[in-house]
Design an enzyme around this catalytic site. Structure first.
Site, PDB file in Angstrom:
ATOM      1  N   TRP A 104      37.143  44.687  93.377  1.00 39.32           N
ATOM      2  CA  TRP A 104      38.054  44.505  94.511  1.00 39.32           C
ATOM      3  C   TRP A 104      38.423  43.040  94.688  1.00 39.32           C
ATOM      4  CZ3 TRP A 104      40.218  48.818  94.972  1.00 39.32           C
ATOM      5  CH2 TRP A 104      39.504  50.013  94.920  1.00 39.32           C
ATOM      6  N   ASP A 156      37.160  40.690 103.013  1.00 40.04           N
ATOM      7  CA  ASP A 156      37.372  42.128 102.812  1.00 40.04           C
ATOM      8  C   ASP A 156      36.049  42.812 103.157  1.00 40.04           C
ATOM      9  OD1 ASP A 156      37.642  44.715 101.889  1.00 40.04           O
ATOM     10  OD2 ASP A 156      38.245  44.175  99.851  1.00 40.04           O
ATOM     11  N   LYS A 184      36.062  53.865 104.422  1.00 39.46           N
ATOM     12  CA  LYS A 184      34.697  53.632 103.957  1.00 39.46           C
ATOM     13  C   LYS A 184      33.698  53.773 105.116  1.00 39.46           C
ATOM     14  CE  LYS A 184      36.117  52.765  99.771  1.00 39.46           C
ATOM     15  NZ  LYS A 184      36.741  51.493  99.440  1.00 39.46           N
TER      16      LYS A 184
HETATM   17  C1  LIG Z   1      37.786  50.801  98.606  1.00 40.40           C
HETATM   18  C2  LIG Z   1      37.902  49.349  98.700  1.00 40.40           C
HETATM   19  C3  LIG Z   1      39.147  48.689  98.635  1.00 40.40           C
HETATM   20  C4  LIG Z   1      40.446  49.420  98.411  1.00 40.40           C
HETATM   21  O1  LIG Z   1      40.782  50.145  99.543  1.00 40.40           O
HETATM   22  P1  LIG Z   1      42.128  50.974  99.659  1.00 40.40           P
HETATM   23  O2  LIG Z   1      42.164  51.261 101.137  1.00 40.40           O
HETATM   24  O3  LIG Z   1      41.982  52.176  98.802  1.00 40.40           O
HETATM   25  O4  LIG Z   1      43.253  50.103  99.223  1.00 40.40           O
HETATM   26  C5  LIG Z   1      39.161  47.322  98.778  1.00 40.40           C
HETATM   27  N1  LIG Z   1      38.027  46.621  98.964  1.00 40.40           N
HETATM   28  C6  LIG Z   1      36.828  47.216  99.017  1.00 40.40           C
HETATM   29  C7  LIG Z   1      35.607  46.385  99.239  1.00 40.40           C
HETATM   30  C8  LIG Z   1      36.725  48.586  98.894  1.00 40.40           C
HETATM   31  O5  LIG Z   1      35.528  49.187  98.957  1.00 40.40           O
END
Ligand SMILES: *Cc1c(COP(=O)(O)O)cnc(C)c1O
Length: 354
Positions: free
Chosen positions: A100, A167, A191
């Site tokens: 990511w 993030d 998540k």
């Molecule tokens: C799943 C995830 C993403 C991507 O998320 P989307 O909403 O599918 O774009 C980005 N960063 C992390 C840490 C993730 O676990």
């Protein structure tokens, strides 16, 4: 029968949330209308999104500190570019801790110079780099608090004099941090906050409005703040279900309370991984994630037996990400301790059988 759901995302939510969410599909607030058919500008929904935004700030301890919570579209992946669009004038510093982060770097590269301050790619992202330095002449520093795929988690964050962007898709609302150290936090809802379809952005207003480029309206945080996440139609249902989950967390006592449960779950599983001679952990011990535990069977020949036993025990979603293999048990907020106990019991039983 309800399964023990260790899925990495979209993930388990509390049963009470599923129940309330399903009721609202049939009749929202006794209005005679479904949540799926009301206007996003209706009084009922405006109060949903306002409460959700306020609750986010309250749970993170960011009320009245110059932050705004936004519910946007496009997943965390869209934030990879929105962050750069809004904040990157010349140069930005990124910590590369996995897939990511790498994707965030790739997108930001379209807007300016990206300096990778450190990377754990040399060991297949199985650890968190330490002792790196961040150039304070960068426009911002970007990191990923929890690496969903590799099962590593930042336990400490560098102190920088520039805006810190994080993030937090897979560990937001799971542990106590001083969130006011961050200037922008983003997270795909699916998540640990709600269902797929909306993305949370928490941004300190003071860092905005400093780049010279023109920003497309939909990606412009200042416009989104002005329009209160209603520049276009928000993901009404995803925001509503996120609100139900945030209310659930609030009623439990907030992040402090859930962190204790999360610690118990993680401790139980990791101690089994360490004690059971058939398994080994993937991530460096000191960097292990409380949310996503990655591990392998030492003997691949046991895989089919173990998979079969998991299936019989009603365990779902523990296969590792395709880029890592092995197993990954995700233990988000709503996963009960009893589900981890079932998994640990199956691991135990495998040891007795093997
Ligand atoms: C799943 C995830 C993403 C991507 O998320 P989307 O909403 O599918 O774009 C980005 N960063 C992390 C840490 C993730 O676990």
């Amino acid at each position: 029968m309800k399964k023990h759901n260790f899925s990495a995302g979209p993930c388990i939510l509390p049963h009470s949330v599923f129940k309330e969410a399903s009721q609202a599909v049939l009749d929202f607030n006794n209005s005679g209308l479904s949540i799926l058919e009301i206007s996003h500008r209706s009084k009922d929904f405006v109060s949903v999104i306002e409460e959700a935004r306020a609750l986010v700030l309250e749970l993170l301890g960011l009320k009245n500190k110059g932050y705004q919570a936004l519910f946007l579209h496009g997943g965390a992946s869209t934030q990879f570019l929105s962050v750069a669009y809004n904040l990157l004038e010349k140069k930005a510093a990124y910590l590369n801790t996995g897939t990511w982060s790498s994707k965030a770097i790739k997108e930001a590269n379209l807007f300016g110079e990206i300096v990778e301050v450190a990377s754990s790619k040399d060991k297949h992202f199985s650890y968190i780099p330490k002792n790196y330095s961040v150039d304070n002449s960068s426009d911002y520093f970007h990191c990923t608090s929890n690496n969903t795929i590799y099962g590593t988690q930042m336990k400490e964050f560098p102190s920088v004099e520039i805006p810190m962007v994080c993030d937090m898709s897979s560990d937001i609302f799971s542990r106590q941090l001083d969130f006011s150290n961050f200037d922008l936090i983003y997270a795909g809802a699916q998540k640990n906050m709600g269902p797929a379809g909306t993305t949370l952005v928490v941004v300190k207003k003071a860092i905005l409005g400093k780049v010279s480029r023109e920003i497309p309206s939909l990606l412009d945080y200042q416009i989104q703040i002005e329009k209160e996440s209603m520049f276009n139609t928000p993901a009404v249902y995803a925001v509503y279900v996120s609100l139900l989950n945030l209310r659930w967390l609030h009623s439990l006592g907030g992040i402090k309370e859930i962190e204790e449960v999360n610690e118990k779950k993680a401790q139980l599983l990791y101690s089994e991984i360490d004690i059971n001679p058939l398994f080994k952990g993937f991530a460096a011990k000191e960097d292990r994630s409380m949310m996503n535990a990655t591990f392998n069977l030492k003997d691949n020949n046991l895989e089919s037996v173990f998979n079969q036993m998991c299936q019989e025990a009603n365990i779902n979603g523990i296969h590792g990400h395709r880029s890592v293999g092995g197993y990954r048990a995700s233990m988000y907020n709503a996963l009960p301790l009893s589900s981890v106990e079932v998994l640990v019991e199956v691991m135990n039983e495998l040891e007795r059988k093997a």
